[in-house]
Design a protein around this motif. Structure first.
Motif, PDB file in Angstrom:
ATOM      1  N   THR A   3     -64.262 -11.915 -16.728  1.00 49.97           N
ATOM      2  CA  THR A   3     -65.476 -12.687 -16.978  1.00 49.97           C
ATOM      3  C   THR A   3     -66.642 -11.713 -16.971  1.00 49.97           C
ATOM      4  O   THR A   3     -66.548 -10.619 -16.433  1.00 49.97           O
ATOM      5  CB  THR A   3     -65.698 -13.776 -15.907  1.00 49.97           C
ATOM      6  N   ALA A 120     -76.271 -15.560 -18.664  1.00 48.29           N
ATOM      7  CA  ALA A 120     -75.499 -16.649 -18.060  1.00 48.29           C
ATOM      8  C   ALA A 120     -75.810 -17.977 -18.731  1.00 48.29           C
ATOM      9  O   ALA A 120     -76.955 -18.250 -19.101  1.00 48.29           O
ATOM     10  CB  ALA A 120     -75.799 -16.750 -16.568  1.00 48.29           C
ATOM     11  N   VAL A 122     -75.326 -21.879 -17.606  1.00 50.46           N
ATOM     12  CA  VAL A 122     -75.094 -22.636 -16.379  1.00 50.46           C
ATOM     13  C   VAL A 122     -74.715 -24.062 -16.737  1.00 50.46           C
ATOM     14  O   VAL A 122     -75.451 -24.751 -17.450  1.00 50.46           O
ATOM     15  CB  VAL A 122     -76.343 -22.597 -15.474  1.00 50.46           C
ATOM     16  N   LEU A 129     -66.808 -24.261 -18.609  1.00 53.91           N
ATOM     17  CA  LEU A 129     -66.588 -23.210 -17.606  1.00 53.91           C
ATOM     18  C   LEU A 129     -65.340 -22.386 -17.934  1.00 53.91           C
ATOM     19  O   LEU A 129     -65.348 -21.165 -17.798  1.00 53.91           O
ATOM     20  CB  LEU A 129     -66.474 -23.815 -16.202  1.00 53.91           C
ATOM     21  N   GLY A 132     -65.582 -19.351 -20.322  1.00 54.49           N
ATOM     22  CA  GLY A 132     -66.132 -18.098 -19.825  1.00 54.49           C
ATOM     23  C   GLY A 132     -65.101 -16.995 -19.683  1.00 54.49           C
ATOM     24  O   GLY A 132     -65.455 -15.822 -19.567  1.00 54.49           O
ATOM     25  N   ALA A 142     -71.978 -14.700 -18.873  1.00 50.44           N
ATOM     26  CA  ALA A 142     -71.177 -15.441 -17.892  1.00 50.44           C
ATOM     27  C   ALA A 142     -71.386 -16.939 -18.115  1.00 50.44           C
ATOM     28  O   ALA A 142     -72.453 -17.364 -18.555  1.00 50.44           O
ATOM     29  CB  ALA A 142     -71.611 -15.074 -16.475  1.00 50.44           C
ATOM     30  N   LEU A 144     -71.128 -20.128 -15.654  1.00 51.50           N
ATOM     31  CA  LEU A 144     -70.915 -20.454 -14.256  1.00 51.50           C
ATOM     32  C   LEU A 144     -71.635 -21.736 -13.877  1.00 51.50           C
ATOM     33  O   LEU A 144     -72.533 -22.193 -14.583  1.00 51.50           O
ATOM     34  CB  LEU A 144     -71.347 -19.292 -13.363  1.00 51.50           C
ATOM     35  N   SER A 145     -71.216 -22.297 -12.768  1.00 52.83           N
ATOM     36  CA  SER A 145     -71.805 -23.540 -12.276  1.00 52.83           C
ATOM     37  C   SER A 145     -73.154 -23.235 -11.619  1.00 52.83           C
ATOM     38  O   SER A 145     -73.410 -22.099 -11.198  1.00 52.83           O
ATOM     39  CB  SER A 145     -70.868 -24.193 -11.255  1.00 52.83           C
ATOM     40  N   ARG A 148     -72.554 -21.776  -8.246  1.00 51.53           N
ATOM     41  CA  ARG A 148     -72.177 -20.360  -8.248  1.00 51.53           C
ATOM     42  C   ARG A 148     -73.403 -19.473  -8.465  1.00 51.53           C
ATOM     43  O   ARG A 148     -73.567 -18.461  -7.791  1.00 51.53           O
ATOM     44  CB  ARG A 148     -71.115 -20.094  -9.318  1.00 51.53           C
ATOM     45  N   LEU A 149     -74.274 -19.854  -9.395  1.00 52.10           N
ATOM     46  CA  LEU A 149     -75.483 -19.068  -9.615  1.00 52.10           C
ATOM     47  C   LEU A 149     -76.339 -19.052  -8.350  1.00 52.10           C
ATOM     48  O   LEU A 149     -76.840 -18.002  -7.950  1.00 52.10           O
ATOM     49  CB  LEU A 149     -76.280 -19.623 -10.796  1.00 52.10           C
TER      50      LEU A 149
END
Length: 157
Positions: A3, A120, A122, A129, A132, A142, A144-145, A148-149
């Motif tokens: 990733t 990213a 989000v 997801l 990714g 990336a 990401l959720s 996660r960020l």
């Protein structure tokens, strides 16, 4: 599968795209679990990008009857989000082909992340997801959720 590596600590002004569900979580629902992320956005920790079609989707979703948002509140949420974003035109010559999302409404966010140079995208969408990990995406940004960020933000003192 690889990733896209986000450096930590996150650099100031990290270029980011939020999909509609992330915007709703942060501005409409004001998810208390994401308070640090919202504060970081408000303080300018990220450079947010959007496109006209993404803003159109946000306006459409904010008007859903199940959310029971008054027209004034819908406009307030949309304006608060848009004020923090840089508007990017849709690209006529994409840098690369992207995998197709099962939900066509999600494709524009992948394209926006690619075309804006975001690091990213989000989202909480499980299918997005998973994308990714695709090499063509992992080489560029990336996915990401919001949780996660937020976990990548420096600790508050």
């Amino acid at each position: 599968m690889a990733t896209y590596p986000l450096e930590t600590p996150l650099p100031a002004g990290l270029p980011v795209v939020l999909d509609t569900n992330a915007v709703l979580s942060l501005w409409m629902f004001e998810d208390p679990a994401l308070a640090r992320l919202r504060a970081a956005i408000e303080e300018g920790a990220f450079t947010l990008f959007t496109r006209e079609d993404c803003l159109g989707e946000l306006a459409r979703v904010l008007a859903y009857s199940q959310f029971k948002q008054s027209p004034e509140r819908q406009a307030e949420i949309a304006a608060a989000y848009q004020a923090r974003c840089t508007l990017v035109p849709a690209s006529e010559t994409p840098a690369c082909e992207l995998p197709a999302c099962l939900d066509r409404d999600d494709q524009k966010f992948l394209e926006l992340a690619r075309d804006s140079g975001a690091h990213a995208l989000v989202t909480r969408d499980k299918l997005v997801l998973k994308l990714g990990r695709r090499p063509v995406i992992a080489a560029r940004f990336a996915i990401l959720s919001p949780e996660r960020l937020q976990s990548l933000l420096p600790p508050t003192t």
